[in-house]
Design a protein around this motif. Structure first.
Motif, mmCIF file in Angstrom:
data_model
loop_
_atom_site.group_PDB
_atom_site.id
_atom_site.type_symbol
_atom_site.label_atom_id
_atom_site.label_comp_id
_atom_site.label_asym_id
_atom_site.label_seq_id
_atom_site.Cartn_x
_atom_site.Cartn_y
_atom_site.Cartn_z
ATOM 1 N N ASP A 1 0.861 -1.186 0.000
ATOM 2 C CA ASP A 1 0.000 0.000 0.000
ATOM 3 C C ASP A 1 0.894 1.230 0.000
ATOM 4 O O ASP A 1 2.014 1.192 0.497
ATOM 5 C CB ASP A 1 -0.873 0.030 1.272
ATOM 6 N N GLU A 2 0.337 2.298 -0.523
ATOM 7 C CA GLU A 2 1.103 3.538 -0.489
ATOM 8 C C GLU A 2 0.960 4.178 0.884
ATOM 9 O O GLU A 2 -0.132 4.168 1.463
ATOM 10 C CB GLU A 2 0.578 4.486 -1.565
ATOM 11 N N ALA A 3 2.029 4.749 1.401
ATOM 12 C CA ALA A 3 1.933 5.461 2.682
ATOM 13 C C ALA A 3 1.014 6.669 2.492
ATOM 14 O O ALA A 3 0.913 7.185 1.375
ATOM 15 C CB ALA A 3 3.322 5.909 3.111
ATOM 16 N N PRO A 4 0.328 7.121 3.568
ATOM 17 C CA PRO A 4 -0.630 8.222 3.452
ATOM 18 C C PRO A 4 -0.062 9.430 2.714
ATOM 19 O O PRO A 4 -0.763 10.068 1.919
ATOM 20 C CB PRO A 4 -0.932 8.569 4.912
ATOM 21 N N ASP A 5 1.220 9.723 2.909
ATOM 22 C CA ASP A 5 1.776 10.895 2.202
ATOM 23 C C ASP A 5 2.377 10.506 0.841
ATOM 24 O O ASP A 5 3.000 11.337 0.173
ATOM 25 C CB ASP A 5 2.834 11.580 3.081
ATOM 26 N N GLY A 6 2.193 9.240 0.432
ATOM 27 C CA GLY A 6 2.639 8.813 -0.895
ATOM 28 C C GLY A 6 4.142 8.672 -1.033
ATOM 29 O O GLY A 6 4.668 8.478 -2.127
ATOM 30 N N SER A 7 4.866 8.760 0.083
ATOM 31 C CA SER A 7 6.328 8.797 0.003
ATOM 32 C C SER A 7 6.955 7.424 -0.177
ATOM 33 O O SER A 7 8.034 7.284 -0.732
ATOM 34 C CB SER A 7 6.895 9.452 1.256
ATOM 35 N N LYS A 8 6.275 6.386 0.328
ATOM 36 C CA LYS A 8 6.887 5.053 0.199
ATOM 37 C C LYS A 8 5.822 3.967 0.194
ATOM 38 O O LYS A 8 4.649 4.241 0.456
ATOM 39 C CB LYS A 8 7.886 4.826 1.335
ATOM 40 N N LEU A 9 6.246 2.749 -0.095
ATOM 41 C CA LEU A 9 5.308 1.632 -0.115
ATOM 42 C C LEU A 9 5.359 0.896 1.218
ATOM 43 O O LEU A 9 6.431 0.677 1.779
ATOM 44 C CB LEU A 9 5.676 0.669 -1.238
ATOM 45 N N VAL A 10 4.182 0.524 1.713
ATOM 46 C CA VAL A 10 4.111 -0.185 2.992
ATOM 47 C C VAL A 10 3.614 -1.602 2.717
ATOM 48 O O VAL A 10 2.558 -1.778 2.100
ATOM 49 C CB VAL A 10 3.114 0.519 3.947
ATOM 50 N N PRO A 11 4.390 -2.608 3.117
ATOM 51 C CA PRO A 11 3.958 -3.989 2.847
ATOM 52 C C PRO A 11 2.681 -4.334 3.603
ATOM 53 O O PRO A 11 2.527 -3.942 4.763
ATOM 54 C CB PRO A 11 5.136 -4.833 3.355
ATOM 55 N N ASN A 12 1.760 -5.035 2.956
ATOM 56 C CA ASN A 12 0.574 -5.495 3.679
ATOM 57 C C ASN A 12 0.886 -6.839 4.343
ATOM 58 O O ASN A 12 2.001 -7.350 4.269
ATOM 59 C CB ASN A 12 -0.660 -5.533 2.771
ATOM 60 N N LYS A 13 -0.119 -7.411 4.990
ATOM 61 C CA LYS A 13 0.086 -8.633 5.772
ATOM 62 C C LYS A 13 0.630 -9.772 4.900
ATOM 63 O O LYS A 13 1.500 -10.543 5.309
ATOM 64 C CB LYS A 13 -1.276 -9.037 6.382
ATOM 65 N N LYS A 14 0.103 -9.850 3.696
ATOM 66 C CA LYS A 14 0.546 -10.922 2.793
ATOM 67 C C LYS A 14 2.022 -10.759 2.436
ATOM 68 O O LYS A 14 2.777 -11.739 2.410
ATOM 69 C CB LYS A 14 -0.281 -10.893 1.510
ATOM 70 N N ALA A 15 2.415 -9.512 2.149
ATOM 71 C CA ALA A 15 3.814 -9.275 1.767
ATOM 72 C C ALA A 15 4.748 -9.624 2.920
ATOM 73 O O ALA A 15 5.799 -10.246 2.708
ATOM 74 C CB ALA A 15 4.006 -7.824 1.344
ATOM 75 N N GLU A 16 4.365 -9.264 4.147
ATOM 76 C CA GLU A 16 5.214 -9.558 5.310
ATOM 77 C C GLU A 16 5.354 -11.069 5.494
ATOM 78 O O GLU A 16 6.435 -11.591 5.737
ATOM 79 C CB GLU A 16 4.637 -8.933 6.592
ATOM 80 N N ALA A 17 4.211 -11.786 5.357
ATOM 81 C CA ALA A 17 4.250 -13.237 5.534
ATOM 82 C C ALA A 17 5.071 -13.891 4.423
ATOM 83 O O ALA A 17 5.844 -14.830 4.663
ATOM 84 C CB ALA A 17 2.838 -13.801 5.550
ATOM 85 N N LEU A 18 4.917 -13.383 3.204
ATOM 86 C CA LEU A 18 5.664 -13.938 2.074
ATOM 87 C C LEU A 18 7.168 -13.759 2.295
ATOM 88 O O LEU A 18 7.961 -14.676 2.053
ATOM 89 C CB LEU A 18 5.219 -13.259 0.774
#
Ligand code: HEC
Length: 203
Positions: free
Chosen positions: A169-186
């Motif tokens: 997901d994009e961070a609220p200020d659009g500055s970086k990508l934040v991994p979701n639960k699936k990405a962390e588990a992967l």
């Protein structure tokens, strides 16, 4: 007379299918389906208080079981295998880092028991990308593993791997990508991938 030749044809055809089926399916199935973990013999010293091969606890890493499901659902196995073939069947052991820990002079081909802890083994059937049996040794940095998933061409300009942006997901200020639960588990799962636990020495 005519029937005789027909019966021979049918018998020949049956044999031609039955023999490969017996040797390529039944024999491996029977020899491989009742495998159990092997204890290490006395005197063989293994790190981490591990007493048997295979031992999942040795490489367990966060939510890697859920990550295994994400790996399957995302279709990673369409491009990646998880089996280091014996040298008579391919050059896997000559590829740097594929067989596992090379720094201790220890790397090996995959054995049937390596899959004992896995309900479904994601063997894969073609290699568009490298084998991932021991990718947990090759990429040890969490952020780098994530970058490989959301922006593969930033690591290898010619990478043929698609970016799995839907896992971020994009961070609220659009500055970086934040991994979701699936990405962390992967990533947990990928960091845990090591199929090189020492085999019990014989005798
Ligand atoms: C369309 C084919 C394709 C798919 C699907 C694919 N990959 Fe890849 N992957 C590649 C290629 C090609 C490379 C080698 C180039 C590179 O490093 O980017 C690679 C490299 C990698 C690497 C680095 C391996 C190394 O030794 O440096 C990892 C980790 C990886 N992929 C994980 C995954 C995961 C996890 C998935 C599923 C979410 C996946 N790949 C899906 C093609 C694919």
């Amino acid at each position: 007379m005519k029937f005789d030749r027909f019966a021979k044809l049918i018998a020949g055809l049956s044999l031609a299918f039955a023999l490969p089926w017996i040797f390529l399916v039944m024999v491996p199935f029977i020899t491989g389906s009742n495998l159990e973990a092997l204890p290490y013999p006395e005197g063989q010293d293994i790190d981490g208080g591990v007493t048997a091969y295979p031992d999942k606890a040795l490489y367990q890493y966060g939510s890697s079981d859920y990550g295994r499901q994400v790996y399957a659902a995302e279709g990673c196995a369409y491009c990646h295998t998880q089996v280091i073939r014996p040298t008579y069947a391919g050059a896997d052991m000559w590829r740097k880092g594929w067989g596992g820990r090379e720094e201790d002079g220890f790397a090996r081909e995959t054995q049937a028991r390596d899959y004992l802890q896995e309900e479904i083994a994601p063997l894969g059937y073609q290699r568009i990308g490298p084998d991932l049996s021991n990718v947990g040794h090759r990429i040890t940095d969490r952020d780098l593993m994530h970058r490989h998933l959301f922006d593969p061409t930033s690591i290898d300009r010619d990478s043929g791997m698609p970016a799995f942006l839907h896992l971020y997901d994009e961070a609220p200020d659009g500055s970086k990508l934040v991994p979701n639960k699936k990405a962390e588990a992967l990533v947990d799962y990928l960091l845990s991938l090591k199929k090189d636990q020492p085999l019990p020495s014989k005798g």
